[in-house]
Design an enzyme around this catalytic site. Structure first.
Site, short mmCIF file in Angstrom:
data_model
loop_
_atom_site.label_atom_id
_atom_site.label_comp_id
_atom_site.label_asym_id
_atom_site.label_seq_id
_atom_site.Cartn_x
_atom_site.Cartn_y
_atom_site.Cartn_z
N ARG A 1 0.84 -1.20 0.00
CA ARG A 1 0.00 0.00 0.00
C ARG A 1 0.88 1.25 0.00
O ARG A 1 1.71 1.45 0.90
CB ARG A 1 -0.87 -0.02 1.25
N ALA A 2 0.67 2.11 -1.01
CA ALA A 2 1.58 3.23 -1.19
C ALA A 2 1.51 4.22 -0.03
O ALA A 2 2.54 4.68 0.48
CB ALA A 2 1.28 3.95 -2.51
N SER A 3 0.30 4.53 0.40
CA SER A 3 0.17 5.55 1.46
C SER A 3 0.71 5.03 2.79
O SER A 3 1.04 5.84 3.66
CB SER A 3 -1.29 5.97 1.61
N TYR B 1 0.32 13.02 -4.63
CA TYR B 1 0.58 12.00 -5.66
C TYR B 1 0.74 12.66 -7.04
O TYR B 1 1.70 12.39 -7.77
CB TYR B 1 -0.56 10.98 -5.73
N HIS C 1 -0.66 7.51 -12.14
CA HIS C 1 -1.78 8.47 -12.15
C HIS C 1 -1.76 9.26 -13.45
O HIS C 1 -1.84 10.50 -13.44
CB HIS C 1 -1.71 9.39 -10.92
N GLU D 1 -5.05 1.14 -10.21
CA GLU D 1 -4.78 1.39 -8.79
C GLU D 1 -6.00 1.01 -7.95
O GLU D 1 -6.43 1.75 -7.05
CB GLU D 1 -4.37 2.85 -8.52
N ARG E 1 -12.73 5.02 -4.46
CA ARG E 1 -13.39 3.72 -4.42
C ARG E 1 -14.87 3.77 -4.79
O ARG E 1 -15.54 2.75 -4.85
CB ARG E 1 -13.26 3.13 -3.01
#
Lengths: 341, 341
Positions: free
Chosen positions: B71-73, B194, B223, B284, B290
């Site tokens: 998970r990037a965050s 981001y 992105h 992503e 979401r």
């Protein structure tokens, strides 16, 4: 009538830069600090610098009027303290005012503020008042990051900025959210810092309820809104996750985008995604990108060509060229009407 | 075959976050620092977290394979020191590896690195080596700003980063340039930081000659490239001002964009402006956005719908879905071929 809402005085006579360099030198060596009166630029020099540059292009391209502010990258609010910024802003704003008096049909001024990192924005009010009341400025440029790429001021939604907003509402004046030179080696000034600031400012508005506190506050996010229109679905989705209203209700009475996007596909996306009433014609000419696009044979920043070719109707084009500017900048509208325009 | 090159393990069992919280607590209170062995997540828990989330959507949408990274965050390289990042990266990479073993037809791992602000990136090499040689990782995620929004590392073109690049070239592995959580209140993580990082990284490449030093180095700018495709004219013009070659010659053998752009107009712009060979399919999913778009009735991040509707031909679509990923990630291609895919 075609109004370009985003022009900077990037072509000022060299004496201006020389004075600024002496001022910067004077920070380290106060005995060398130049006086404001030592800067002398004649009306002829000002006229020449405009006639042969911005005004020449405006005539070639059919742009009637430019909202004209000091060179953005030269604001450099990170240099020196408030006194340094204050002297510098006063000089730069006076020059734009003089240009507007020399070419009253073609230029109307917008002010830079004497911001300084860590200094209360309320200190900018006297310059702001002078520019509106004495110089007829119709807008301000507000730098959300006076540090020049270190981003250590509070977000635009913070009460830190409210003194500026209160004055903007009092005068019914909008702000273009515009950073200056990056002194952070990570960020190229015009290729990264400017666009990042646009995206950042928009998101600061999105996550907050700033416009509930200031329903009449108006921000122009320049450079086509940074990354925002391209990622409009992302921003709509993020607003939804954050339980905010639809973006059109949450932000689009207060946030506007200019057309400083330097190719046709970008303008096509902007006009497809963002309602015409939120788009204001601009070219930031003469600015960051001065060349001729080998793919078109025209200047990259000749944004009027892209608007002409966009799939929008006559009414939308008229909104983008003129009506929106008159609505978002009421003092511009008043100044034009006073001349029967 | 449809390959999604950008998926994160955002749905890991809660035990992971609980362990991380204890680790963060342990920074202040070393007696409380948990051991790695205290984190226990069963295969069943891993399977459940994937089956009911990412894999369910992949099946619904017709995505065959995801390049899957932590998970990037949650990378949050700004937290603690190198030891903290090291333990955390090892845990997160092992989980993605285990997912790839549980669902070998659907997931192949990409590694996060144990970066830490101010620490030599060469310290990341052992984890990098382990992830490639033992775990079969086909890529890394490289954070250009391990400070989390303070941007105090050198630009990606600086020799600071060369130890990572040398290893990437040795392994013939690309890097996705991906920041983590912003701890700077100016920057919303997924709405500003981001996208800003994407634009910033691209511009760092543009102003430098990095790919002269490393002709085989490959970066994916996620992105949809941040603001870059929307401002492609600006970047072409800036390259011209800087006397760089045309962008296609200067950067497009080494820089690629994913399709994490969450509305049709954005994807239409991306596919109009950027050559198909430089676009890699990605969603992503499950990530920052979401929800279901009320304008379409479909998930914002169901990017396959936008690619299907884009004005590109079959060959271009095939490049975006599969061929480019196999070319940019040669170890992915080898792994697939070894299975006859």
């Amino acid at each position: 009538m075609i109004i370009d809402i985003h022009g900077h005085y990037t072509t000022a006579p060299k004496a201006l830069e020389a004075w600024r360099n002496r001022q910067i030198e004077g920070i380290r060596n106060p005995a060398q600090m130049p006086r404001v009166s030592e800067l002398r630029i004649s009306d002829d020099e000002l006229s020449e610098s405009i006639e042969s540059n911005q005004l020449r292009f405006m005539r070639e391209r059919g742009i009637d009027l430019t909202i004209f502010s000091p060179r953005a990258s030269f604001m450099a609010h990170h240099i020196g303290d408030f006194q340094v910024s204050s002297a510098w802003a006063a000089i730069c704003n006076e020059l734009c005012y003089r240009v507007s008096r020399l070419f009253p049909d073609h230029f109307i001024p917008a002010a830079m503020l004497p911001q300084s990192p860590g200094v209360d924005p309320a200190t900018c009010i006297p310059e702001f008042v002078k520019c509106v009341e004495e110089y007829g400025n119709v807008a301000i440029n507000l730098n959300p990051d006076p540090s020049g790429g270190h981003w250590n001021s509070p977000p635009l939604s913070d009460r830190h900025w409210y003194p500026i907003y209160e004055k903007m509402v009092e005068y019914d004046i909008p702000a273009m959210i515009h950073v200056s030179t990056s002194c952070n080696p990570c960020f190229h000034t015009t290729g990264a810092h400017y666009l990042n600031a646009d995206t950042t400012a928009f998101m600061q508005c999105l996550t907050s309820d700033l416009f509930k506190d200031f329903p009449r506050l108006r921000f122009i996010v320049p450079h086509g809104g940074g990354a925002v229109p391209y990622h409009w679905g992302r921003f709509r989705g993020l607003a939804q996750e954050l339980k905010k209203p639809l973006l059109k209700d949450h932000l689009l009475d207060n946030v506007f985008f200019d057309t400083c996007v330097y190719h046709q596909p970008g303008i096509d996306l902007l006009t497809r995604v963002i309602p015409a009433r939120n788009i204001l014609f601009a070219s930031e000419m003469i600015g960051a990108v001065r060349g001729i696009d080998p793919e078109t044979g025209h200047h990259y920043d000749d944004t009027k060509r892209y608007i002409e070719a966009a799939h929008i109707d006559l009414d939308q084009r008229h909104q983008i060229y003129e009506t929106n500017a008159r609505r978002v900048y009421p003092r511009l509208d008043s100044a034009l009407k006073a001349k029967g325009r």
